[in-house]
Motif scaffolding. Structure first.
Motif, PDB file in Angstrom:
ATOM      1  N   TYR A 171       0.834  -1.209   0.000  1.00 17.65           N
ATOM      2  CA  TYR A 171       0.000   0.000   0.000  1.00 17.65           C
ATOM      3  C   TYR A 171       0.866   1.255   0.000  1.00 17.65           C
ATOM      4  N   SER A 172       1.905   1.269   0.811  1.00 16.36           N
ATOM      5  CA  SER A 172       2.765   2.456   0.899  1.00 16.36           C
ATOM      6  C   SER A 172       3.426   2.768  -0.442  1.00 16.36           C
ATOM      7  N   LYS A 197      -0.007   3.802  -3.102  1.00 11.90           N
ATOM      8  CA  LYS A 197      -1.084   4.719  -2.704  1.00 11.90           C
ATOM      9  C   LYS A 197      -1.150   5.990  -3.546  1.00 11.90           C
ATOM     10  N   ASN A 198      -0.023   6.432  -4.094  1.00 17.41           N
ATOM     11  CA  ASN A 198      -0.016   7.690  -4.844  1.00 17.41           C
ATOM     12  C   ASN A 198      -0.069   7.500  -6.357  1.00 17.41           C
ATOM     13  N   GLU A 257      -5.013   5.865 -10.802  1.00 16.91           N
ATOM     14  CA  GLU A 257      -5.894   4.694 -10.840  1.00 16.91           C
ATOM     15  C   GLU A 257      -5.935   4.040 -12.216  1.00 16.91           C
ATOM     16  N   LYS A 278      -8.668   1.415  -8.737  1.00 19.49           N
ATOM     17  CA  LYS A 278      -8.978   2.146  -7.510  1.00 19.49           C
ATOM     18  C   LYS A 278      -9.438   1.208  -6.400  1.00 19.49           C
ATOM     19  N   ILE A 329      -6.465  -0.251  -4.489  1.00 19.36           N
ATOM     20  CA  ILE A 329      -5.864   0.696  -3.544  1.00 19.36           C
ATOM     21  C   ILE A 329      -6.745   0.868  -2.313  1.00 19.36           C
ATOM     22  N   GLU A 330      -8.054   0.937  -2.524  1.00 24.02           N
ATOM     23  CA  GLU A 330      -8.983   1.108  -1.396  1.00 24.02           C
ATOM     24  C   GLU A 330      -8.942  -0.090  -0.460  1.00 24.02           C
ATOM     25  N   TYR A 388      -5.789   0.013   1.494  1.00 23.83           N
ATOM     26  CA  TYR A 388      -5.847   1.067   2.504  1.00 23.83           C
ATOM     27  C   TYR A 388      -6.629   0.607   3.739  1.00 23.83           C
ATOM     28  N   TYR A 405      -4.485  -1.747   5.618  1.00 19.95           N
ATOM     29  CA  TYR A 405      -3.374  -0.986   6.185  1.00 19.95           C
ATOM     30  C   TYR A 405      -3.834  -0.234   7.438  1.00 19.95           C
ATOM     31  N   ARG A 406      -5.013   0.368   7.368  1.00 18.45           N
ATOM     32  CA  ARG A 406      -5.567   1.122   8.502  1.00 18.45           C
ATOM     33  C   ARG A 406      -5.839   0.190   9.694  1.00 18.45           C
TER      34      ARG A 406
END
Length: 394
Positions: A61-62, A65-66, A69, A74, A77-78, A81, A84-85
């Motif tokens: 993810y790191s 993330k940037n 898409e 997308k 990545i979601e 995330y 990751y959270r």
């Protein structure tokens, strides 16, 4: 590494190859779009499953993330995330518990070394959010086990009980598992780094070389660099490197630098050159880890290459360790891993050591439990005969 150490990676899926390429990429904006184009028709669902299985999704993810898409969907990545959270909260909870356990044990005069978890995430990755951990692993002197257990039980932990007789646990295990139902935290207390008969430093040696973490207010002690390196190598090798996270640990740790002279002394003393060679080959081939000349010559041998190639088989499938351990390939791998005659015959010797099954077959007073040793062959034969008789009647 030299060409003779090249591994056969043709049989692993392209999604795993892409995962590996992203893990070793430094300039994501420049290289990831090229990689995605190279590995066309990616099954992104499988890609996510592999990232989760190998526990490398925080790092992935790191790196992604940037990105636009148009390069990575997308939804991918979601999903990364969200996981990751969740991991950030998990690691913060473990960090808080780690500090409390360190304080509890230290105030009660129990020396404790933290083996994994947030402490090595901060040390190796410089960020506790970039590594996953499901529990805390600590090492204490074996003579402090009873005292430590009382402290944990008084704090609300519950012991996952495996019944033993005649101190069977000392020979067949190297840790006990405790779980805190309110905090939803699992803690493993180790009295050895590895199961018997792996050779390893004594607790006092490890304690002399310990380091102190700075991520908590109360001091938390963990392994010295060279001890941590050899522990992570041995742990990964025993589990057939079926999670890439362990290999990423090696990559990051070598990137931080270790004292090769100290490492070589420990290697000679504890006879684990072949598994260090395996780790070096895997890290170099899969993650492009720079391997310095001091670590190449004596450790990269044919045996190490064979072990590395065998490990690739377990990396490609998303199987839990319990399932992997039932395969013939795993049995062959474990036998190839063994470094001494004692290591090879130890499982046979354990067959003669009494188990709880013997106590359930024939109940004897504790004062004469020693009789289970001569009785064991007969008790085993009785259980086997009874089992087949019941099967025949069905």
């Amino acid at each position: 590494m030299e060409n003779r150490c090249n591994l056969d990676l043709d049989f692993i899926p392209k999604e795993l190859k892409l995962l590996l390429e992203i893990m070793k990429t430094e300039n994501e904006d420049r290289y990831v779009p090229f990689l995605v184009e190279t590995y066309k028709n990616i099954d992104w669902k499988l890609f996510l499953q592999l990232a989760m299985h190998h526990r490398v999704y925080p790092v992935i993810y790191s790196k992604l993330k940037n990105l636009n898409e148009n390069v990575i969907p997308k939804s991918v990545i979601e999903t990364l995330y969200q996981e990751y959270r969740k991991n950030i909260f998990q690691m913060l909870g473990l960090c808080r518990e780690m500090e409390q356990v360190s304080k509890l044990f230290t105030e009660n005069r129990i020396a404790v070394l933290f083996l994994k978890g947030p402490v090595i995430a901060a040390d190796i990755y410089d960020d506790i959010s970039l590594r996953t951990s499901k529990d805390l692993d600590i090492l204490i002197p074996i003579n402090c086990l009873e005292k430590a257990e009382k402290l944990l039980l008084n704090c609300g932990y519950e012991k996952k009980v495996n019944p033993f007789i005649l101190n069977e646990w000392k020979w067949k295990s190297h840790h006990m598992v405790y779980f805190h139902p309110q905090r939803n935290i699992q803690l493993e207390i180790h009295w050895r780094l590895q199961p018997r008969p792996w050779s390893e430093p004594s607790f006092s040696e490890l304690w002399e070389r310990r380091r102190v973490s700075t991520i908590t207010t109360y001091p938390v002690h963990f392994l010295g660099k060279e001890d941590l390196f050899l522990y992570l190598v041995s742990h990964g090798a025993r589990h057939a490197w079926f999670r890439l996270r362990w290999l990423l640990d090696i990559d990051k740790l070598l990137g931080k630098g270790i004292d090769f002279d100290k490492t070589n002394l420990l290697l000679k003393k504890y006879n684990n050159i072949h598994i260090v060679g395996q780790a070096l080959i895997l890290a170099s081939q899969l993650l492009k880890t720079p391997i310095y000349d001091e670590m190449k010559t004596s450790k990269v041998r044919n045996r190490s290459k064979q072990l590395a190639q065998m490990a690739i088989f377990f990396m490609k499938d998303m199987l839990p360790l319990e399932t992997i351990m039932l395969t013939n390939e795993y049995e062959r791998y474990q036998f190839s891993l063994k470094s001494s005659n004692l290591h090879k015959i130890y499982p046979i010797l354990l067959l003669f050591y009494p188990t709880i099954a013997d106590a359930e077959t024939l109940r004897l007073p504790k004062s004469i439990h020693f009789l289970y040793f001569p009785f064991r062959p007969f008790l085993w034969a009785w259980r086997t005969a009874t089992k087949y008789t019941k099967s025949y009647r069905k």
